[in-house]
Design a protein around this motif. Sequence first.
Motif, PDB file in Angstrom:
ATOM      1  N   ASP A 183       0.822  -1.074  -0.040  1.00  0.00           N
ATOM      2  CA  ASP A 183      -0.189  -0.131   0.097  1.00  0.00           C
ATOM      3  C   ASP A 183       1.009   1.267  -0.140  1.00  0.00           C
ATOM      4  O   ASP A 183       2.181   1.271  -0.009  1.00  0.00           O
ATOM      5  CB  ASP A 183      -1.185   0.114   1.171  1.00  0.00           C
ATOM      6  N   ALA A 184       0.204   2.078   0.011  1.00  0.00           N
ATOM      7  CA  ALA A 184       1.043   3.607  -0.125  1.00  0.00           C
ATOM      8  C   ALA A 184       2.046   3.993   1.079  1.00  0.00           C
ATOM      9  O   ALA A 184       3.064   4.343   0.906  1.00  0.00           O
ATOM     10  CB  ALA A 184      -0.001   4.978  -0.464  1.00  0.00           C
ATOM     11  N   GLU A 185       1.451   3.588   2.141  1.00  0.00           N
ATOM     12  CA  GLU A 185       2.202   3.627   3.662  1.00  0.00           C
ATOM     13  C   GLU A 185       3.503   2.925   3.337  1.00  0.00           C
ATOM     14  O   GLU A 185       4.841   3.379   3.672  1.00  0.00           O
ATOM     15  CB  GLU A 185       1.605   3.542   4.856  1.00  0.00           C
ATOM     16  N   ALA A 186       3.322   1.678   3.040  1.00  0.00           N
ATOM     17  CA  ALA A 186       4.598   0.776   2.882  1.00  0.00           C
ATOM     18  C   ALA A 186       5.457   1.238   1.882  1.00  0.00           C
ATOM     19  O   ALA A 186       6.766   1.108   2.097  1.00  0.00           O
ATOM     20  CB  ALA A 186       4.008  -0.784   2.562  1.00  0.00           C
ATOM     21  N   ARG A 187       5.182   1.814   0.746  1.00  0.00           N
ATOM     22  CA  ARG A 187       5.927   2.504  -0.334  1.00  0.00           C
ATOM     23  C   ARG A 187       6.383   3.455   0.221  1.00  0.00           C
ATOM     24  O   ARG A 187       7.678   3.657  -0.044  1.00  0.00           O
ATOM     25  CB  ARG A 187       4.850   2.600  -1.580  1.00  0.00           C
ATOM     26  N   LEU A 188       5.819   4.521   0.758  1.00  0.00           N
ATOM     27  CA  LEU A 188       6.510   5.714   1.568  1.00  0.00           C
ATOM     28  C   LEU A 188       7.518   5.362   2.402  1.00  0.00           C
ATOM     29  O   LEU A 188       8.510   6.069   2.314  1.00  0.00           O
ATOM     30  CB  LEU A 188       5.288   6.639   2.115  1.00  0.00           C
ATOM     31  N   VAL A 189       7.589   4.518   3.291  1.00  0.00           N
ATOM     32  CA  VAL A 189       8.412   4.063   4.332  1.00  0.00           C
ATOM     33  C   VAL A 189       9.603   3.492   3.699  1.00  0.00           C
ATOM     34  O   VAL A 189      10.773   3.917   3.846  1.00  0.00           O
ATOM     35  CB  VAL A 189       7.679   3.049   5.317  1.00  0.00           C
ATOM     36  N   LEU A 190       9.272   2.678   2.663  1.00  0.00           N
ATOM     37  CA  LEU A 190      10.408   2.121   1.960  1.00  0.00           C
ATOM     38  C   LEU A 190      11.041   2.911   1.132  1.00  0.00           C
ATOM     39  O   LEU A 190      12.491   2.914   0.985  1.00  0.00           O
ATOM     40  CB  LEU A 190       9.925   0.946   0.946  1.00  0.00           C
ATOM     41  N   VAL A 191      10.678   3.855   0.181  1.00  0.00           N
ATOM     42  CA  VAL A 191      11.368   4.936  -0.430  1.00  0.00           C
ATOM     43  C   VAL A 191      11.960   5.844   0.279  1.00  0.00           C
ATOM     44  O   VAL A 191      13.029   6.400   0.134  1.00  0.00           O
ATOM     45  CB  VAL A 191      10.405   5.448  -1.517  1.00  0.00           C
ATOM     46  N   THR A 192      11.511   6.143   1.532  1.00  0.00           N
ATOM     47  CA  THR A 192      12.079   6.919   2.347  1.00  0.00           C
ATOM     48  C   THR A 192      13.330   6.588   2.814  1.00  0.00           C
ATOM     49  O   THR A 192      14.536   7.259   2.961  1.00  0.00           O
ATOM     50  CB  THR A 192      11.466   7.384   3.530  1.00  0.00           C
ATOM     51  N   ASP A 193      13.362   5.197   3.228  1.00  0.00           N
ATOM     52  CA  ASP A 193      14.772   4.519   3.901  1.00  0.00           C
ATOM     53  C   ASP A 193      15.801   4.580   2.594  1.00  0.00           C
ATOM     54  O   ASP A 193      16.825   4.840   2.746  1.00  0.00           O
ATOM     55  CB  ASP A 193      14.251   3.218   4.108  1.00  0.00           C
ATOM     56  N   LEU A 194      15.173   4.301   1.386  1.00  0.00           N
ATOM     57  CA  LEU A 194      15.899   4.124   0.275  1.00  0.00           C
ATOM     58  C   LEU A 194      16.692   5.495  -0.042  1.00  0.00           C
ATOM     59  O   LEU A 194      18.017   5.554  -0.423  1.00  0.00           O
ATOM     60  CB  LEU A 194      15.404   3.587  -0.859  1.00  0.00           C
ATOM     61  N   LEU A 195      16.074   6.532  -0.022  1.00  0.00           N
ATOM     62  CA  LEU A 195      16.309   7.754  -0.272  1.00  0.00           C
ATOM     63  C   LEU A 195      17.508   8.472   0.683  1.00  0.00           C
ATOM     64  O   LEU A 195      18.611   9.084   0.554  1.00  0.00           O
ATOM     65  CB  LEU A 195      15.243   8.958  -0.538  1.00  0.00           C
ATOM     66  N   ARG A 196      17.219   7.929   1.966  1.00  0.00           N
ATOM     67  CA  ARG A 196      18.049   8.254   3.002  1.00  0.00           C
ATOM     68  C   ARG A 196      19.528   7.760   2.732  1.00  0.00           C
ATOM     69  O   ARG A 196      20.499   8.153   3.175  1.00  0.00           O
ATOM     70  CB  ARG A 196      17.546   7.970   4.469  1.00  0.00           C
ATOM     71  N   SER A 197      19.453   6.349   2.364  1.00  0.00           N
ATOM     72  CA  SER A 197      20.765   5.662   2.140  1.00  0.00           C
ATOM     73  C   SER A 197      21.496   6.273   1.058  1.00  0.00           C
ATOM     74  O   SER A 197      22.467   6.534   1.024  1.00  0.00           O
ATOM     75  CB  SER A 197      20.443   4.138   1.865  1.00  0.00           C
ATOM     76  N   GLU A 198      20.677   6.896   0.096  1.00  0.00           N
ATOM     77  CA  GLU A 198      21.132   7.543  -1.086  1.00  0.00           C
ATOM     78  C   GLU A 198      21.956   8.852  -0.570  1.00  0.00           C
ATOM     79  O   GLU A 198      22.830   9.290  -1.138  1.00  0.00           O
ATOM     80  CB  GLU A 198      20.216   7.996  -2.050  1.00  0.00           C
ATOM     81  N   LEU A 199      21.233   9.470   0.407  1.00  0.00           N
ATOM     82  CA  LEU A 199      21.924  10.899   0.726  1.00  0.00           C
ATOM     83  C   LEU A 199      23.018  10.391   1.490  1.00  0.00           C
ATOM     84  O   LEU A 199      24.014  11.421   1.588  1.00  0.00           O
ATOM     85  CB  LEU A 199      20.893  11.473   1.568  1.00  0.00           C
TER      86      LEU A 199
END
Length: 221
Positions: A183-199
């Motif tokens: 769902d959207a919440e699971a996707r947002l949590v995952l993409v946030t974690d991935l972008l933080r790793s990118e940062l």
Amino acid sequence: MTVELPMFPLNSVLFPGLSVPLRVFEDRYRALVHSLLRIEDPTQRLFGSVGIREGYEVGDHGAQSLFRVGCKALLTEVEANADGTFDVVAVGLSRIQLDRLDTTGLFPVGHVENLPEAEAAVDEDVLERARATFTAYRQALSEIRSDPYEGTLPRDAGYLSWTLAACAPLPLQERQALLEADDAEARLVLVTDLLRSELRAMNVISSLPATEVARTRWSPN
């Protein structure tokens, strides 16, 4: 319920709401476009796309292994070229699950099921963390190269989740994981974690982004 859809496997992940340009030159996919153009109602020129896990889009040995979760797409623009090829644009509509692929005809046909998004409220903290992380990523990127994104982020949680999934500079496997999120919440949590790793990676190697930025812009068509 299983339905049949013409299939166009890609070496990328198509998300709902994302417009994608395609150059169509192989015989089987030219036949697919011809078949869609024979449909009088342009809103019914539908096909499916799934990511190629192993293999290639073209050639006798193309698409050796496919992901099962993909996206239903609508053909929106077609330009026929003198050599018989096409330049087309399609927009992702909704998720599908591929149960079986029939390659015996002129073009691949998938037996697919619709995979509706779970309807659930998204915690406001999840939304704000996702927006803040993406804003920080854009700022960090703008110090290295021009910002490739335009406009403001959507307020709707579902649109926001697909926007960040489409814009995040991630490899195929991680983009597929975002498509498959429940769902959207699971996707947002995952993409946030991935972008933080990118940062974090960009802070270590500040001269270049850690991975190539996605080149296709999100469109809410």
